[in-house]
Design an enzyme around this catalytic site. Structure first.
Site, PDB file in Angstrom:
ATOM      1  N   SER A 220       0.824  -1.203   0.000  1.00  0.00           N
ATOM      2  CA  SER A 220       0.000   0.000   0.000  1.00  0.00           C
ATOM      3  C   SER A 220       0.861   1.257   0.000  1.00  0.00           C
ATOM      4  O   SER A 220       1.954   1.285   0.580  1.00  0.00           O
ATOM      5  CB  SER A 220      -0.910   0.030   1.231  1.00  0.00           C
ATOM      6  OG  SER A 220      -1.814  -1.051   1.210  1.00  0.00           O
ATOM      7  N   LYS A 244      -9.988  -0.348  12.878  1.00  0.00           N
ATOM      8  CA  LYS A 244     -10.132   0.988  12.289  1.00  0.00           C
ATOM      9  C   LYS A 244     -11.118   0.959  11.121  1.00  0.00           C
ATOM     10  O   LYS A 244     -11.952   1.860  10.976  1.00  0.00           O
ATOM     11  CB  LYS A 244      -8.765   1.500  11.821  1.00  0.00           C
ATOM     12  CG  LYS A 244      -8.734   2.985  11.513  1.00  0.00           C
ATOM     13  CD  LYS A 244      -7.310   3.483  11.355  1.00  0.00           C
ATOM     14  CE  LYS A 244      -7.285   4.988  11.188  1.00  0.00           C
ATOM     15  NZ  LYS A 244      -5.914   5.529  11.130  1.00  0.00           N
ATOM     16  N   ASP A 245     -11.028  -0.067  10.281  1.00  0.00           N
ATOM     17  CA  ASP A 245     -11.994  -0.214   9.180  1.00  0.00           C
ATOM     18  C   ASP A 245     -13.402  -0.433   9.728  1.00  0.00           C
ATOM     19  O   ASP A 245     -14.384   0.059   9.150  1.00  0.00           O
ATOM     20  CB  ASP A 245     -11.601  -1.388   8.283  1.00  0.00           C
ATOM     21  CG  ASP A 245     -10.474  -1.041   7.323  1.00  0.00           C
ATOM     22  OD1 ASP A 245     -10.158   0.156   7.180  1.00  0.00           O
ATOM     23  OD2 ASP A 245      -9.903  -1.961   6.714  1.00  0.00           O
ATOM     24  N   GLU A 288     -28.327  10.270 -13.633  1.00  0.00           N
ATOM     25  CA  GLU A 288     -28.148  10.255 -12.187  1.00  0.00           C
ATOM     26  C   GLU A 288     -27.007  11.201 -11.805  1.00  0.00           C
ATOM     27  O   GLU A 288     -26.121  11.502 -12.597  1.00  0.00           O
ATOM     28  CB  GLU A 288     -27.837   8.838 -11.698  1.00  0.00           C
ATOM     29  CG  GLU A 288     -29.022   7.896 -11.721  1.00  0.00           C
ATOM     30  CD  GLU A 288     -29.999   8.173 -10.594  1.00  0.00           C
ATOM     31  OE1 GLU A 288     -30.046   7.406  -9.618  1.00  0.00           O
ATOM     32  OE2 GLU A 288     -30.730   9.179 -10.696  1.00  0.00           O
TER      33      GLU A 288
END
Length: 424
Positions: A220, A244-245, A288
């Site tokens: 990451s 945390k997620d 939309e």
């Protein structure tokens, strides 16, 4: 026993399965002990939120498909049947309907985070390209799903958007005929769109798998945009980032629930409560909200072909973004000039969205052209030139130095980096 995978799980059932199919070992490696930069902020939650949203959309979509009739004579009535007669059908419909909007919200924030922190740069180019493919699949799936209720805006939106391909010389009209399955939006069109709307989410799952695989191979990015250099720079994904997620998911579900239960039709169009009528054109045809910036780009120029090319180009430019940005630094935190221009990109997209919701006349035409100009200027001119001219700020020596050594990234006292890792 020969031929069995060695498993270290204490639970006998899990151990038995894992020795024959090491799925738990793989999950432990990729989501348990996987080393993750220790300085993630909450913007890194949005990838997990998108995954949760996709699961919700697929689950509700499967149950809705059980009661939907892909027939021009029955489609509108079948949606009303779902809302009125099917047990909790109203809830399934509202969750699915608003889930599309929530999906695009978290995806757009996810993309903005990647743009700000330079997550598209080497070695994550392929990871970024998979992300853009995911965006295209989402847009195609959402557009086809919007046609299925067979209301006035569904029908005329399908007619207008599919007709855009006719701008391309020679091949354009054939593409339109292929999409329609005839010479107008009718029964064959609805069949095609229903089939593809059901199929594409599973294609989306496959591309997301590749997206995540590429992420776990390259690792990451992080808010500092620097590579991991020492073991102190990382934490195991579990339990810190799973918790945390989870916090982010809980907040997201609360917002989602508020939208579903208190304002389920807020983001919809009133014309879609009227059954499709090919003989009555709505006063104003708009897609939309999540397509409005691209719709504004389309209408910002009087030439149809140029407008279509600009609309598709606004997405295609993202594919080559890793090679357009020439700065040696990833994160905008260390790019003082780029940090000033980035909000202008966000403002231009928001303004384009507002322009797309209004008729192309008066001030809205001028604003659409300004927004379109800056959008392409940002990617095609600013990023290549600014990367050569801008002088970045000094980067920290490591992630742990910046995190544990104070906000200024000063030197760590002796042993300061080791103690938190012992605790972790």
């Amino acid at each position: 026993m020969a031929g069995l995978h060695k498993s270290d799980f204490a639970n006998p059932v899990i151990n038995w399965i894992d020795t024959r199919l090491p799925v738990f070992t793989m999950m432990q490696k990729e989501y348990g002990v996987f080393p993750t930069p220790r300085n993630f902020n909450y913007f890194w939650n949005f990838g997990a939120l998108a995954m949760v949203n996709l699961v919700i959309m697929i689950a509700t979509g499967i149950f809705l498909a059980m009661n939907y009739q892909p027939n021009t004579e029955l489609a509108f009535a079948s949606v009303q049947h779902i809302m009125r007669d099917v047990n909790f059908g109203w809830l399934l419909r509202y969750v699915h309907q608003n889930g599309a909007s929530m999906f695009f919200i978290v995806t757009y924030v996810h993309i903005a985070r990647g743009l700000y922190y330079g997550s598209y740069k080497s070695p994550r180019e392929l990871l970024w390209i998979f992300g853009v493919v995911i965006l295209l699949l989402m847009m195609a799936t959402a557009f086809m799903g919007y046609v299925l209720p067979w209301g006035q805006m569904s029908y005329w939106g399908a007619t207008v958007i599919t007709n855009l391909f006719s701008a391309f010389p020679w091949i354009g009209p054939k593409i339109v005929t292929l999409l329609w399955g005839g010479f107008s939006v009718d029964q064959p069109t609805l069949n095609r769109f229903f089939s593809l709307h059901y199929l594409l989410p599973f294609v989306l799952v496959a591309v997301i798998f590749l997206h995540i695989a590429a992420l776990h191979i390259t690792g990451s990015n992080n808010p500092l945009g620097i590579d991991v250099k020492t073991p102190q720079d990382t934490l195991p994904f579990h339990p810190y980032y799973t918790i945390k997620d989870s916090v982010g998911i809980c907040v997201y579900l609360i917002v989602f629930a508020i939208l579903v239960f208190f304002a389920p039709n807020y983001l919809g169009d009133p014309n879609n409560f009227i059954e499709a009528n090919p003989l009555v054109t709505p006063a104003d045809i708009v897609p939309e909200w999540y397509f409005l910036p691209f719709y504004a780009i389309l209408r910002s120029v009087p030439d149809k072909l140029l407008g279509v090319c600009l609309m598709f180009g606004s997405i295609l430019v993202l594919f080559v973004l890793p090679w357009l940005d020439t700065s040696p630094v990833r994160s905008a935190r260390f790019r003082p000039i780029y940090r000033l221009f980035f909000p202008l990109l966000i403002i231009s997209v928001v303004v384009l969205g507002m322009c797309g919701a209004h008729k192309p006349e008066g001030i809205w035409v001028t604003l659409s052209r300004l927004g379109t100009f800056y959008y392409f200027f940002h990617f095609l001119v600013l990023l290549p030139v600014l990367g050569k001219l801008e002088k970045p700020l000094p980067l920290p020596e490591s992630i742990s130095q910046a995190v544990l050594g104070g906000r200024g990234g000063g030197p760590l006292p002796s042993g300061a980096a080791a103690k938190p890792m012992e605790k972790a």
